[in-house]
Design a protein around this motif. Structure first.
Motif, PDB file in Angstrom:
ATOM      1  N   ASP A  95       0.838  -1.192   0.000  1.00 36.40           N
ATOM      2  CA  ASP A  95       0.000   0.000   0.000  1.00 36.40           C
ATOM      3  C   ASP A  95       0.877   1.249   0.000  1.00 36.40           C
ATOM      4  O   ASP A  95       1.116   1.851  -1.047  1.00 36.40           O
ATOM      5  CB  ASP A  95      -0.926  -0.028   1.213  1.00 36.40           C
ATOM      6  N   TYR A 122      -4.772  -4.817  -4.377  1.00 40.46           N
ATOM      7  CA  TYR A 122      -5.503  -3.554  -4.555  1.00 40.46           C
ATOM      8  C   TYR A 122      -6.895  -3.667  -3.944  1.00 40.46           C
ATOM      9  O   TYR A 122      -7.371  -2.755  -3.252  1.00 40.46           O
ATOM     10  CB  TYR A 122      -5.597  -3.191  -6.033  1.00 40.46           C
ATOM     11  N   ALA A 133     -10.783  -2.785  -9.560  1.00 40.88           N
ATOM     12  CA  ALA A 133      -9.421  -3.302  -9.522  1.00 40.88           C
ATOM     13  C   ALA A 133      -8.917  -3.611 -10.926  1.00 40.88           C
ATOM     14  O   ALA A 133      -7.753  -3.338 -11.245  1.00 40.88           O
ATOM     15  CB  ALA A 133      -9.372  -4.563  -8.655  1.00 40.88           C
ATOM     16  N   ARG A 136      -8.002  -0.372 -12.655  1.00 41.62           N
ATOM     17  CA  ARG A 136      -6.723   0.129 -12.149  1.00 41.62           C
ATOM     18  C   ARG A 136      -5.567  -0.677 -12.734  1.00 41.62           C
ATOM     19  O   ARG A 136      -4.523  -0.121 -13.092  1.00 41.62           O
ATOM     20  CB  ARG A 136      -6.714   0.054 -10.622  1.00 41.62           C
ATOM     21  N   MET A 175       0.343  -0.252  -7.859  1.00 48.96           N
ATOM     22  CA  MET A 175      -1.118  -0.336  -7.892  1.00 48.96           C
ATOM     23  C   MET A 175      -1.780   0.570  -6.857  1.00 48.96           C
ATOM     24  O   MET A 175      -2.786   1.225  -7.133  1.00 48.96           O
ATOM     25  CB  MET A 175      -1.566  -1.783  -7.673  1.00 48.96           C
ATOM     26  N   CYS A 176      -1.244   0.614  -5.646  1.00 52.05           N
ATOM     27  CA  CYS A 176      -1.876   1.386  -4.569  1.00 52.05           C
ATOM     28  C   CYS A 176      -1.268   2.775  -4.390  1.00 52.05           C
ATOM     29  O   CYS A 176      -1.597   3.477  -3.414  1.00 52.05           O
ATOM     30  CB  CYS A 176      -1.791   0.604  -3.260  1.00 52.05           C
TER      31      CYS A 176
END
Length: 331
Positions: A95, A122, A133, A136, A175-176
Motif C-alpha cells: 500500500d 488492490y 481493480a 486500475r 497499484m496502490c
C-alpha cells in the motif's frame, strides 16, 4: 522545492540484522543508516553478499524466521517501523511501501493469471470491487508500456517475456500509489536493451509520481543513470555515502575506488586494455567482526585498520568509513 528540502520519507539509523545458524550468529547488516526524501532516488550499491537485499527485506519486515532486526530509528513518514506489529506491516506493505523483487522470471506465481495477481492486494487495501481493480490494473499496465493491457490480464506469467514480467512487477508495486518504492536489482537477468528500458521506465515513473525510491544494484552503470544519492555497502556496512556526482567524481573509500576502477570509461579506457579488479572475496559475516572488513583486500591497509572505524562526516550527507585522510585519497 529542491531534493534537499523535500520531506524525509524514510529515516533509518543503526539498523542491524542477525541470523542464528548452527555455526553461530551471522551479521549480514551492521549499523546501517539510510535516508531518502520524497522524489529522490537512493541507490544502494555493492557486490553480492554485502547485505543490500537483506537491508531491503529488513525494511519490508520480510526477513527469514531465523533473522532478527533492531535499529535506533526506522521512521517511515513519522511511523516507527521497528515497533509495527505483523498486522500493521501487512497493512503498509503493498500500500504505502512497495517492493519490486529480484528475478522477474520467478517472482510471479505461475498458478495465477497476471490479472489475479495485480488486483488481489488492490482489492484488499482499497476495498475495491473486481471491476474497479481491473480498471486500475489496465491503467497501470498501460502506464508501464504494455500494449493490449486488457488481454494481458488473462495471461499467465509463462506467456510473457522477462521484460514484460518485470513491467508487470513494477505495475503491481504501483497499484496502490506507494510513497516508498524499493527496487531490488530490477534489471537482473534481462538483456542489455531491456535493462535500459526498465531503468528508463523506473526513472520516468519516479519523477511523474514523486515517490521516494531505494534502488538496490551492483551495477555502477545503473547508478550513474538513475541515482540522486548513493550508499556503498561492504560486508553489511555502509562504507561511503554521498550524491552520485560526489561518489563518481571523488570517491573517498578504497572499496568505492576499486568498484569504479572495474568499469570502462568511454573516451578514457583503451579498447582491449585491462580493467581494474578487487582481489579476494567478501569476508564471512559470522561471529564478531572487528576493524575495517575491507582491510584484507585494501592496498592501503595499515595496522590501524584492525581497530573500529567510525563513519567520517563531511556534512551535507557526505560520509565514509576509512582512516585515510582526505588529502591522501586520490580523486
Amino acid at each position: 522545492m529542491s531534493a534537499a528540502e523535500a520531506p524525509l520519507v524514510l529515516d533509518v539509523q543503526g539498523l542491524h540484522v542477525d541470523i542464528r545458524t548452527a555455526a553461530g550468529v551471522v551479521h549480514p547488516v551492521r549499523d546501517v543508516s539510510l535516508q531518502v526524501r520524497r522524489g529522490e532516488t537512493l541507490c544502494v550499491v555493492g557486490e553480492s553478499g554485502c547485505g543490500k537485499s537483506m537491508t531491503s527485506l529488513a525494511l519490508m519486515g520480510l526477513l527469514p524466521r531465523a533473522a532478527t532486526r533492531r535499529a535506533r530509528t526506522m521512521d517511515f513518514l513519522g511511523e516507527d517501523l521497528g515497533r509495527a506489529d505483523a498486522k500493521r506491516m501487512n497493512a503498509l506493505r503493498g500500500d504505502r511501501i512497495a517492493m519490486v523483487f529480484q528475478e522477474p522470471m520467478t517472482a510471479l506465481n505461475p498458478a495465477y493469471t497476471i490479472g489475479e495477481q495485480l488486483t488481489e492486494h488492490y482489492r484488499h487495501h482499497r476495498d475495491a470491487s473486481p471491476a474497479q481493480a481491473r480498471e486500475r490494473a489496465v491503467e497501470l499496465l498501460e502506464k508501464v508500456g504494455i500494449a493490449s493491457a486488457g488481454e494481458r490480464l488473462r495471461q499467465y506469467p509463462h506467456q510473457l517475456s522477462g521484460g514484460l514480467r518485470q513491467r508487470v512487477m513494477i505495475a503491481m508495486a504501483l497499484m496502490c500509489g506507494p510513497e516508498l518504492l524499493i527496487a531490488d536489482e530490477p534489471s537482473t537477468a534481462l538483456d542489455v536493451t531491456i535493462q535500459a528500458q526498465i531503468l528508463r521506465l523506473l526513472a520516468d515513473l519516479q519523477k511523474e509520481l514523486g515517490i521516494a525510491m531505494v534502488l538496490i544494484t551492483h551495477d555502477l552503470g545503473v547508478v550513474a543513470r538513475i541515482a540522486d544519492r548513493v550508499a556503498v555497502m561492504y560486508a553489511g556496512q555502509v562504507v561511503e555515502e554521498g550524491t552520485a556526482a560526489e561518489i563518481f567524481a571523488r570517491p573517498q573509500h578504497p572499496y568505492t575506488r576499486g568498484l569504479l576502477a572495474c568499469i570502462p570509461v568511454p573516451g578514457r579506457t583503451e579498447p582491449g586494455s585491462r580493467l581494474g579488479s578487487i582481489p579476494g572475496v567478501v569476508p564471512s559475516l559470522a561471529g564478531e567482526l572487528r576493524g575495517c572488513t575491507f582491510r584484507e583486500r585494501c592496498p592501503q591497509a595499515t595496522a590501524a585498520c584492525t581497530q573500529a572505524i567510525a563513519l567520517r562526516d563531511a556534512g551535507a550527507g557526505r560520509r565514509w568509513r576509512c582512516i585515510l585522510e582526505t588529502e591522501a585519497v586520490p580523486a
